[in-house]
Scaffold this motif. Structure first.
Motif, PDB file in Angstrom:
ATOM      1  N   MET A  88       0.834  -1.211   0.000  1.00 39.07           N
ATOM      2  CA  MET A  88       0.000   0.000   0.000  1.00 39.07           C
ATOM      3  C   MET A  88       0.869   1.262   0.000  1.00 39.07           C
ATOM      4  SD  MET A  88      -3.165  -1.030   2.475  1.00 39.07           S
ATOM      5  CE  MET A  88      -4.067   0.476   2.146  1.00 39.07           C
ATOM      6  N   ILE A  89       1.993   1.224   0.710  1.00 38.35           N
ATOM      7  CA  ILE A  89       2.906   2.367   0.719  1.00 38.35           C
ATOM      8  C   ILE A  89       3.478   2.598  -0.676  1.00 38.35           C
ATOM      9  CG2 ILE A  89       5.144   3.181   1.581  1.00 38.35           C
ATOM     10  CD1 ILE A  89       4.398   1.885   4.267  1.00 38.35           C
ATOM     11  N   LYS A  90       3.848   1.514  -1.348  1.00 36.50           N
ATOM     12  CA  LYS A  90       4.357   1.645  -2.715  1.00 36.50           C
ATOM     13  C   LYS A  90       3.299   2.237  -3.637  1.00 36.50           C
ATOM     14  CE  LYS A  90       7.682  -2.127  -2.559  1.00 36.50           C
ATOM     15  NZ  LYS A  90       8.049  -3.460  -3.102  1.00 36.50           N
ATOM     16  N   LYS A  91       2.062   1.766  -3.487  1.00 39.27           N
ATOM     17  CA  LYS A  91       0.975   2.280  -4.311  1.00 39.27           C
ATOM     18  C   LYS A  91       0.724   3.750  -4.008  1.00 39.27           C
ATOM     19  CE  LYS A  91      -3.763   1.401  -5.702  1.00 39.27           C
ATOM     20  NZ  LYS A  91      -4.938   0.548  -5.552  1.00 39.27           N
ATOM     21  N   ARG A  92       0.781   4.115  -2.728  1.00 41.06           N
ATOM     22  CA  ARG A  92       0.611   5.521  -2.337  1.00 41.06           C
ATOM     23  C   ARG A  92       1.695   6.386  -2.976  1.00 41.06           C
ATOM     24  NH1 ARG A  92       2.472   6.827   3.468  1.00 41.06           N
ATOM     25  NH2 ARG A  92       4.393   6.461   2.343  1.00 41.06           N
ATOM     26  N   ASN A  93       2.930   5.897  -2.960  1.00 39.62           N
ATOM     27  CA  ASN A  93       4.032   6.664  -3.556  1.00 39.62           C
ATOM     28  C   ASN A  93       3.866   6.812  -5.065  1.00 39.62           C
ATOM     29  OD1 ASN A  93       5.130   6.916  -1.028  1.00 39.62           O
ATOM     30  ND2 ASN A  93       6.604   5.273  -1.286  1.00 39.62           N
ATOM     31  N   ARG A  94       3.406   5.756  -5.728  1.00 38.01           N
ATOM     32  CA  ARG A  94       3.163   5.847  -7.173  1.00 38.01           C
ATOM     33  C   ARG A  94       2.033   6.840  -7.460  1.00 38.01           C
ATOM     34  NH1 ARG A  94       3.850   0.119  -6.976  1.00 38.01           N
ATOM     35  NH2 ARG A  94       1.595  -0.130  -7.034  1.00 38.01           N
ATOM     36  N   LEU A  95       0.975   6.782  -6.653  1.00 36.25           N
ATOM     37  CA  LEU A  95      -0.131   7.731  -6.814  1.00 36.25           C
ATOM     38  C   LEU A  95       0.353   9.169  -6.627  1.00 36.25           C
ATOM     39  CD1 LEU A  95      -3.281   6.213  -5.095  1.00 36.25           C
ATOM     40  CD2 LEU A  95      -3.158   7.186  -7.370  1.00 36.25           C
ATOM     41  N   HIS A  96       1.224   9.377  -5.660  1.00 38.34           N
ATOM     42  CA  HIS A  96       1.752  10.710  -5.405  1.00 38.34           C
ATOM     43  C   HIS A  96       2.535  11.215  -6.615  1.00 38.34           C
ATOM     44  CE1 HIS A  96       4.697  13.621  -3.650  1.00 38.34           C
ATOM     45  NE2 HIS A  96       3.556  14.128  -3.231  1.00 38.34           N
ATOM     46  N   LYS A  97       3.332  10.329  -7.176  1.00 43.07           N
ATOM     47  CA  LYS A  97       4.129  10.713  -8.345  1.00 43.07           C
ATOM     48  C   LYS A  97       3.236  11.083  -9.527  1.00 43.07           C
ATOM     49  CE  LYS A  97       7.856   8.979 -11.248  1.00 43.07           C
ATOM     50  NZ  LYS A  97       8.743   7.847 -11.517  1.00 43.07           N
ATOM     51  N   CYS A 145      -5.979  13.967  -7.435  1.00 49.10           N
ATOM     52  CA  CYS A 145      -5.500  14.535  -6.174  1.00 49.10           C
ATOM     53  C   CYS A 145      -6.370  14.072  -5.006  1.00 49.10           C
ATOM     54  CB  CYS A 145      -5.486  16.054  -6.272  1.00 49.10           C
ATOM     55  SG  CYS A 145      -4.682  16.869  -4.901  1.00 49.10           S
ATOM     56  N   SER A 146      -7.671  14.089  -5.195  1.00 47.61           N
ATOM     57  CA  SER A 146      -8.561  13.638  -4.116  1.00 47.61           C
ATOM     58  C   SER A 146      -8.425  12.138  -3.881  1.00 47.61           C
ATOM     59  CB  SER A 146     -10.007  14.008  -4.423  1.00 47.61           C
ATOM     60  OG  SER A 146     -10.456  13.326  -5.563  1.00 47.61           O
ATOM     61  N   THR A 147      -8.214  11.372  -4.956  1.00 49.51           N
ATOM     62  CA  THR A 147      -7.985   9.933  -4.811  1.00 49.51           C
ATOM     63  C   THR A 147      -6.718   9.675  -4.014  1.00 49.51           C
ATOM     64  OG1 THR A 147      -9.036   9.540  -6.949  1.00 49.51           O
ATOM     65  CG2 THR A 147      -7.681   7.773  -6.067  1.00 49.51           C
ATOM     66  N   PHE A 148      -5.661  10.421  -4.345  1.00 51.61           N
ATOM     67  CA  PHE A 148      -4.400  10.270  -3.616  1.00 51.61           C
ATOM     68  C   PHE A 148      -4.572  10.609  -2.143  1.00 51.61           C
ATOM     69  CE2 PHE A 148      -0.805  12.706  -1.873  1.00 51.61           C
ATOM     70  CZ  PHE A 148       0.055  11.640  -1.635  1.00 51.61           C
ATOM     71  N   ARG A 149      -5.253  11.700  -1.836  1.00 54.84           N
ATOM     72  CA  ARG A 149      -5.442  12.106  -0.433  1.00 54.84           C
ATOM     73  C   ARG A 149      -6.187  11.047   0.362  1.00 54.84           C
ATOM     74  NH1 ARG A 149      -7.330  17.838  -2.036  1.00 54.84           N
ATOM     75  NH2 ARG A 149      -5.358  18.910  -2.305  1.00 54.84           N
ATOM     76  N   LYS A 150      -7.231  10.494  -0.236  1.00 54.70           N
ATOM     77  CA  LYS A 150      -8.008   9.463   0.440  1.00 54.70           C
ATOM     78  C   LYS A 150      -7.147   8.228   0.689  1.00 54.70           C
ATOM     79  CE  LYS A 150     -12.235   6.706   0.121  1.00 54.70           C
ATOM     80  NZ  LYS A 150     -11.684   5.775   1.062  1.00 54.70           N
ATOM     81  N   PHE A 151      -6.405   7.818  -0.331  1.00 55.16           N
ATOM     82  CA  PHE A 151      -5.555   6.638  -0.182  1.00 55.16           C
ATOM     83  C   PHE A 151      -4.445   6.887   0.831  1.00 55.16           C
ATOM     84  CE2 PHE A 151      -2.501   3.400  -1.477  1.00 55.16           C
ATOM     85  CZ  PHE A 151      -3.336   2.298  -1.537  1.00 55.16           C
TER      86      PHE A 151
END
Length: 90
Positions: A8-17, A28-34
């Motif tokens: 999940m951390i890896k996915k969060r980092n990819r979403l952030h990128k 952006c809202s999807t990233f914040r929720k995740f």
């Protein structure tokens, strides 16, 4: 930390990128929720780990050596978050 939390951390980092590259409000809202979900999961996992350590410390069938090993784990975990005092440049 479990394998699923690491994923999940890896996915969060990819979403952030991808969020930084696209500037899309939906992304952006999807990233914040995740990000918030991952943070909650990490905090819950840490709390469960600390509760497990406390239960082991309170156990009556634990030797002195094991008790101190567990107590040191708990103590080291808390000392990571301390901020050292500032020293004046006299």
């Amino acid at each position: 930390m479990t394998y699923s939390i690491r994923q999940m951390i890896k996915k969060r980092n990819r979403l952030h990128k991808t969020t930084k590259q696209s500037n899309s409000p939906e992304l952006c809202s999807t990233f914040r929720k995740f990000r918030n979900d991952v943070t909650k999961l990490i905090r819950k996992s840490k709390a469960e780990y600390n509760n497990k350590l406390i239960e082991q410390l309170n156990s009556s069938v634990i030797s002195g050596r094991q008790w101190f090993k567990i107590a040191n784990k708990f103590r080291k975990q808390q000392s990571i978050h301390t901020i050292p005092t500032l020293i004046d440049g006299e």
